[in-house]
Write a protein that holds these residues in place. Structure first.
Motif, PDB file in Angstrom:
ATOM      1  N   GLY A 236       0.829  -1.191   0.000  1.00 13.81           N
ATOM      2  CA  GLY A 236       0.000   0.000   0.000  1.00 13.81           C
ATOM      3  C   GLY A 236       0.865   1.243   0.000  1.00 13.81           C
ATOM      4  N   TYR A 237       0.407   2.244  -0.728  1.00 15.84           N
ATOM      5  CA  TYR A 237       1.099   3.523  -0.840  1.00 15.84           C
ATOM      6  C   TYR A 237       0.159   4.648  -0.432  1.00 15.84           C
ATOM      7  CZ  TYR A 237       5.006   1.382  -3.262  1.00 15.84           C
ATOM      8  OH  TYR A 237       6.108   0.615  -3.552  1.00 15.84           O
ATOM      9  N   SER A 238       0.715   5.704   0.114  1.00 14.46           N
ATOM     10  CA  SER A 238      -0.073   6.889   0.435  1.00 14.46           C
ATOM     11  C   SER A 238      -0.353   7.650  -0.858  1.00 14.46           C
ATOM     12  CB  SER A 238       0.691   7.785   1.417  1.00 14.46           C
ATOM     13  OG  SER A 238       1.809   8.374   0.773  1.00 14.46           O
ATOM     14  N   GLU A 239      -1.269   8.618  -0.776  1.00 16.60           N
ATOM     15  CA  GLU A 239      -1.568   9.480  -1.937  1.00 16.60           C
ATOM     16  C   GLU A 239      -0.316  10.221  -2.399  1.00 16.60           C
ATOM     17  OE1 GLU A 239      -4.390   9.752  -3.688  1.00 16.60           O
ATOM     18  OE2 GLU A 239      -5.501   8.349  -2.423  1.00 16.60           O
ATOM     19  N   GLU A 240       0.610  10.455  -1.468  1.00 15.13           N
ATOM     20  CA  GLU A 240       1.843  11.165  -1.798  1.00 15.13           C
ATOM     21  C   GLU A 240       2.902  10.235  -2.400  1.00 15.13           C
ATOM     22  OE1 GLU A 240       0.469  11.313   1.440  1.00 15.13           O
ATOM     23  OE2 GLU A 240      -0.660  13.086   0.862  1.00 15.13           O
ATOM     24  N   GLY A 241       2.621   8.938  -2.431  1.00 16.28           N
ATOM     25  CA  GLY A 241       3.545   7.991  -3.041  1.00 16.28           C
ATOM     26  C   GLY A 241       4.483   7.280  -2.090  1.00 16.28           C
ATOM     27  N   ALA A 242       4.295   7.445  -0.773  1.00 14.45           N
ATOM     28  CA  ALA A 242       5.164   6.769   0.199  1.00 14.45           C
ATOM     29  C   ALA A 242       4.647   5.353   0.466  1.00 14.45           C
ATOM     30  CB  ALA A 242       5.211   7.558   1.511  1.00 14.45           C
ATOM     31  N   LEU A 243       5.541   4.386   0.475  1.00 15.65           N
ATOM     32  CA  LEU A 243       5.179   3.013   0.826  1.00 15.65           C
ATOM     33  C   LEU A 243       4.744   2.996   2.288  1.00 15.65           C
ATOM     34  CD1 LEU A 243       5.066  -0.037   0.208  1.00 15.65           C
ATOM     35  CD2 LEU A 243       7.500  -0.148   0.792  1.00 15.65           C
ATOM     36  N   THR A 244       3.505   2.609   2.558  1.00 16.32           N
ATOM     37  CA  THR A 244       3.007   2.593   3.934  1.00 16.32           C
ATOM     38  C   THR A 244       3.180   1.221   4.567  1.00 16.32           C
ATOM     39  OG1 THR A 244       0.737   2.230   3.147  1.00 16.32           O
ATOM     40  CG2 THR A 244       1.397   4.498   3.650  1.00 16.32           C
ATOM     41  N   GLN A 245       2.731   0.180   3.869  1.00 14.70           N
ATOM     42  CA  GLN A 245       2.916  -1.161   4.413  1.00 14.70           C
ATOM     43  C   GLN A 245       2.937  -2.200   3.302  1.00 14.70           C
ATOM     44  OE1 GLN A 245      -0.891   0.343   4.558  1.00 14.70           O
ATOM     45  NE2 GLN A 245      -0.211   0.375   6.636  1.00 14.70           N
ATOM     46  N   MET A 246       3.450  -3.357   3.677  1.00 11.37           N
ATOM     47  CA  MET A 246       3.485  -4.495   2.772  1.00 11.37           C
ATOM     48  C   MET A 246       3.025  -5.714   3.551  1.00 11.37           C
ATOM     49  SD  MET A 246       6.582  -5.948   0.407  1.00 11.37           S
ATOM     50  CE  MET A 246       6.411  -4.623  -0.772  1.00 11.37           C
ATOM     51  N   ILE A 247       2.311  -6.594   2.859  1.00  6.84           N
ATOM     52  CA  ILE A 247       1.845  -7.842   3.466  1.00  6.84           C
ATOM     53  C   ILE A 247       2.329  -8.993   2.606  1.00  6.84           C
ATOM     54  CG2 ILE A 247      -0.162  -9.194   4.174  1.00  6.84           C
ATOM     55  CD1 ILE A 247      -1.776  -6.606   4.185  1.00  6.84           C
ATOM     56  N   LEU A 248       2.817 -10.034   3.258  1.00  6.76           N
ATOM     57  CA  LEU A 248       3.124 -11.307   2.615  1.00  6.76           C
ATOM     58  C   LEU A 248       2.166 -12.319   3.219  1.00  6.76           C
ATOM     59  CD1 LEU A 248       7.024 -11.141   2.899  1.00  6.76           C
ATOM     60  CD2 LEU A 248       5.622 -10.418   0.980  1.00  6.76           C
ATOM     61  N   LEU A 249       1.241 -12.833   2.417  1.00 13.43           N
ATOM     62  CA  LEU A 249       0.229 -13.773   2.908  1.00 13.43           C
ATOM     63  C   LEU A 249       0.466 -15.154   2.334  1.00 13.43           C
ATOM     64  CD1 LEU A 249      -3.076 -11.727   2.568  1.00 13.43           C
ATOM     65  CD2 LEU A 249      -1.895 -12.334   4.672  1.00 13.43           C
ATOM     66  N   PHE A 250       0.321 -16.161   3.180  1.00 17.60           N
ATOM     67  CA  PHE A 250       0.460 -17.549   2.730  1.00 17.60           C
ATOM     68  C   PHE A 250      -0.511 -18.419   3.515  1.00 17.60           C
ATOM     69  CE2 PHE A 250       3.938 -15.816   5.165  1.00 17.60           C
ATOM     70  CZ  PHE A 250       3.847 -16.477   6.364  1.00 17.60           C
ATOM     71  N   PRO A 251      -1.813 -18.230   3.268  1.00 16.16           N
ATOM     72  CA  PRO A 251      -2.810 -18.971   4.029  1.00 16.16           C
ATOM     73  C   PRO A 251      -2.638 -20.477   3.854  1.00 16.16           C
ATOM     74  CG  PRO A 251      -3.814 -17.841   2.179  1.00 16.16           C
ATOM     75  CD  PRO A 251      -2.383 -17.407   2.225  1.00 16.16           C
ATOM     76  N   GLN A 252      -2.821 -21.187   4.956  1.00 16.03           N
ATOM     77  CA  GLN A 252      -2.708 -22.650   4.956  1.00 16.03           C
ATOM     78  C   GLN A 252      -4.032 -23.253   4.547  1.00 16.03           C
ATOM     79  OE1 GLN A 252       0.412 -23.922   5.767  1.00 16.03           O
ATOM     80  NE2 GLN A 252       0.911 -21.763   5.796  1.00 16.03           N
ATOM     81  N   GLU A 253      -3.968 -24.350   3.858  1.00 16.48           N
ATOM     82  CA  GLU A 253      -5.183 -25.078   3.509  1.00 16.48           C
ATOM     83  C   GLU A 253      -5.742 -25.736   4.747  1.00 16.48           C
ATOM     84  OE1 GLU A 253      -6.460 -24.865   0.456  1.00 16.48           O
ATOM     85  OE2 GLU A 253      -4.750 -23.621  -0.099  1.00 16.48           O
ATOM     86  N   GLY A 254      -7.026 -25.863   4.806  1.00 15.51           N
ATOM     87  CA  GLY A 254      -7.567 -26.577   5.949  1.00 15.51           C
ATOM     88  C   GLY A 254      -8.764 -25.931   6.443  1.00 15.51           C
TER      89      GLY A 254
END
Length: 179
Positions: free
Chosen positions: A161-179
């Motif tokens: 995600g980036y702010s309107e000004e173009g700054a990187l706000t956060q990043m997510i790495l998701l790897f949901p498990q099956e089940g």
């Protein structure tokens, strides 16, 4: 030696120890992601398949743990700028704060470690153009404030995600498990 001098020396020593201990915990935080290796924490610990007991053994007690109505439980490590999302005691992903935007599902403190995504090093100055040029990890940016994995079926999904000004706000790495 005077008592006041001794107190001052002890105070400085305690401050030095606390500072060194806090810096150690942050400086050795490294997260890497490649399609071949998956998501790896601190160079040798794969996050996929890790349970919360292993997470706490590796990083210590979280700053806070929050339960969500969805059944997710998040473990916040504010000193590192990280939050680990879990379901059923299994780590499902990691959120990394770069420039806090007020989202309380993320740490309010910026990430101070190292993040490597494919061939690039990601930091608070990383642009969408940097992410789309990462090579090993295909990223697209459908709108200026959001980038994501090109392959929606990939076992690890990357979102930034980036702010309107173009700054990187956060990043997510998701790897949901099956089940």
């Amino acid at each position: 030696m005077k008592k006041s001098t001794m107190r001052m020396i002890m105070s400085l020593l305690v401050t030095l120890i606390v500072t060194c201990t806090a810096s150690y915990g942050q400086s050795d935080m490294k997260i890497t992601y490649t399609p071949e290796e998956g998501v790896v924490l601190k160079s040798t610990n794969p996050l996929e398949g890790m349970d919360t007991t292993q997470l706490v053994a590796l990083l210590g007690a979280p700053t806070q743990a929050r339960d969500f109505i969805s059944g997710e439980k998040s473990f916040y490590y504010d000193e590192a700028g990280l939050v680990f999302m879990t379901t059923g005691g299994q780590v499902q992903g990691v959120g990394i704060t770069f420039n806090h935007d007020g989202d309380d599902k993320f740490s309010a403190t910026p990430f101070t470690g190292q993040l490597h995504l494919g061939d690039i090093s990601v930091d608070r100055e990383t642009t969408p153009e940097d992410l789309t040029g990462s090579g090993k990890v295909e990223i697209i940016c459908p709108i200026p404030i959001m980038c994501a994995s090109k392959d929606r079926t990939a076992p690890v999904k990357v979102m930034a995600g980036y702010s309107e000004e173009g700054a990187l706000t956060q990043m997510i790495l998701l790897f949901p498990q099956e089940g």
